[in-house]
Design a protein around this motif. Structure first.
Motif, PDB file in Angstrom:
ATOM      1  N   TYR A   1       0.818  -1.219   0.000  1.00 18.00           N
ATOM      2  CA  TYR A   1       0.000   0.000   0.000  1.00 18.00           C
ATOM      3  C   TYR A   1       0.852   1.270   0.000  1.00 18.00           C
ATOM      4  N   ILE A   2       1.948   1.257   0.756  1.00 12.92           N
ATOM      5  CA  ILE A   2       2.820   2.436   0.810  1.00 12.92           C
ATOM      6  C   ILE A   2       3.424   2.700  -0.564  1.00 12.92           C
ATOM      7  N   GLY A   3       3.838   1.626  -1.241  1.00 11.42           N
ATOM      8  CA  GLY A   3       4.380   1.764  -2.585  1.00 11.42           C
ATOM      9  C   GLY A   3       3.361   2.334  -3.549  1.00 11.42           C
ATOM     10  N   ILE A   4       2.114   1.862  -3.437  1.00 10.07           N
ATOM     11  CA  ILE A   4       1.036   2.373  -4.294  1.00 10.07           C
ATOM     12  C   ILE A   4       0.806   3.856  -4.028  1.00 10.07           C
ATOM     13  N   PHE A   5       0.748   4.221  -2.754  1.00 11.31           N
ATOM     14  CA  PHE A   5       0.557   5.624  -2.382  1.00 11.31           C
ATOM     15  C   PHE A   5       1.658   6.512  -2.968  1.00 11.31           C
ATOM     16  N   LEU A   6       2.920   6.107  -2.795  1.00  7.26           N
ATOM     17  CA  LEU A   6       4.043   6.904  -3.271  1.00  7.26           C
ATOM     18  C   LEU A   6       4.059   7.009  -4.789  1.00  7.26           C
ATOM     19  N   LEU A   7       3.783   5.896  -5.475  1.00  7.72           N
ATOM     20  CA  LEU A   7       3.803   5.898  -6.936  1.00  7.72           C
ATOM     21  C   LEU A   7       2.694   6.773  -7.514  1.00  7.72           C
ATOM     22  N   ILE A   8       1.508   6.690  -6.928  1.00  8.27           N
ATOM     23  CA  ILE A   8       0.395   7.504  -7.422  1.00  8.27           C
ATOM     24  C   ILE A   8       0.643   8.984  -7.143  1.00  8.27           C
ATOM     25  N   THR A   9       1.251   9.290  -6.009  1.00  7.78           N
ATOM     26  CA  THR A   9       1.608  10.682  -5.725  1.00  7.78           C
ATOM     27  C   THR A   9       2.579  11.196  -6.773  1.00  7.78           C
ATOM     28  N   LEU A  10       3.596  10.391  -7.088  1.00  3.14           N
ATOM     29  CA  LEU A  10       4.562  10.767  -8.123  1.00  3.14           C
ATOM     30  C   LEU A  10       3.893  10.874  -9.482  1.00  3.14           C
ATOM     31  N   GLU A  11       2.931   9.993  -9.745  1.00  5.02           N
ATOM     32  CA  GLU A  11       2.217  10.015 -11.037  1.00  5.02           C
ATOM     33  C   GLU A  11       1.516  11.338 -11.248  1.00  5.02           C
ATOM     34  N   ASN A  12       0.997  11.921 -10.172  1.00  7.33           N
ATOM     35  CA  ASN A  12       0.326  13.209 -10.289  1.00  7.33           C
ATOM     36  C   ASN A  12       1.325  14.345 -10.491  1.00  7.33           C
ATOM     37  N   LEU A  13       2.507  14.218  -9.902  1.00  5.62           N
ATOM     38  CA  LEU A  13       3.510  15.263 -10.035  1.00  5.62           C
ATOM     39  C   LEU A  13       4.310  15.121 -11.322  1.00  5.62           C
ATOM     40  N   PHE A  14       4.481  13.886 -11.784  1.00  2.00           N
ATOM     41  CA  PHE A  14       5.205  13.602 -13.020  1.00  2.00           C
ATOM     42  C   PHE A  14       4.321  12.727 -13.895  1.00  2.00           C
ATOM     43  N   PRO A  15       3.420  13.330 -14.678  1.00  2.55           N
ATOM     44  CA  PRO A  15       2.406  12.603 -15.449  1.00  2.55           C
ATOM     45  C   PRO A  15       2.892  11.441 -16.306  1.00  2.55           C
ATOM     46  N   PRO A  16       4.159  11.450 -16.822  1.00  5.93           N
ATOM     47  CA  PRO A  16       4.575  10.301 -17.637  1.00  5.93           C
ATOM     48  C   PRO A  16       4.536   8.961 -16.910  1.00  5.93           C
ATOM     49  N   ILE A  17       4.538   8.970 -15.557  1.00  7.72           N
ATOM     50  CA  ILE A  17       4.369   7.717 -14.826  1.00  7.72           C
ATOM     51  C   ILE A  17       2.915   7.288 -14.990  1.00  7.72           C
ATOM     52  N   PRO A  18       2.655   6.136 -15.620  1.00 10.86           N
ATOM     53  CA  PRO A  18       1.280   5.769 -15.974  1.00 10.86           C
ATOM     54  C   PRO A  18       0.463   5.224 -14.802  1.00 10.86           C
ATOM     55  N   SER A  19      -0.599   5.930 -14.452  1.00 11.98           N
ATOM     56  CA  SER A  19      -1.473   5.460 -13.374  1.00 11.98           C
ATOM     57  C   SER A  19      -2.186   4.177 -13.779  1.00 11.98           C
TER      58      SER A  19
END
Length: 203
Positions: free
Chosen positions: A14-32
């Protein structure tokens, strides 16, 4: 990038999901799409569950949106352009992407924050013009959370339903993204034509 994302999710849950989704919003190329569908798939063979994945991803998404909203409060479109001009090749963003999000917000107002949560790339960037327009933070938070929650619930449940075929859904989401961009481009052209016709009639 996909393997890097999935390895973090498998290791940190869950922590990994939270961090990745936060980064996805700040750096859109990370695909949600990858994060959410794989998160759904993980609920079928790990101790993660759909509710937890949805909550973690929604909190992460809203957190990222709040950061961008705050940045929007502090800077204007010209300063954002300069940042994108310098770092856009890394973030895979162009000044056109920024203007597209800003124009949508200017055209449709606060509800853009809700509806744009369903459009890849713009779903993150729309928080910037909301901050720049000093949109009421409470309304921004409610619409962002609601739009994000719907998007996350759908993709996480799809990932759980298709299990090992989650990567196929990511492929379909790429098609969805392309279609969404084409529709946006067509709508923009229609608005330009209507605007020009209106000016001609008035003159």
């Amino acid at each position: 990038m996909d393997s890097w994302i999935t390895s973090i999710m498998e290791k940190f849950g869950y922590i990994g999901i939270f961090l990745l989704i936060t980064l996805e919003n700040l750096f859109p190329p990370i695909p949600s799409e990858v994060i959410l569908t794989f998160g759904g798939y993980m609920t079928t063979h790990t101790n993660l569950n759909v509710f937890g994945v949805v909550v973690a991803s929604t909190i992460g998404s809203v957190a990222g949106a709040i950061v961008l909203y705050g940045i929007g409060l502090l800077i204007d479109i010209n300063r954002i352009e300069k940042i994108v001009e310098k770092w856009g090749h890394i973030l895979r963003l162009s000044k056109g992407d920024i203007h597209k999000a800003n124009n949508w917000f200017s055209k449709y107002g606060v509800w853009t924050v809700f509806f744009c949560r369903f459009i890849p790339l713009i779903r993150s960037l729309i928080s910037l013009p909301a901050g720049m327009a000093h949109m009421n933070f409470g309304i921004f938070l409610v619409l962002t959370t609601l739009g994000t929650l719907i998007w996350n619930v759908v993709l996480v449940n799809i990932g759980a339903a298709v299990r090992g075929s989650w990567e196929t859904i990511v492929g379909y989401m790429d098609v969805y993204s392309n279609v969404a961009y084409v529709v946006l481009a067509l709508l923009f052209m229609v608005f330009v034509v209507l605007f020009i016709r209106k000016r001609i009639i008035l003159n």
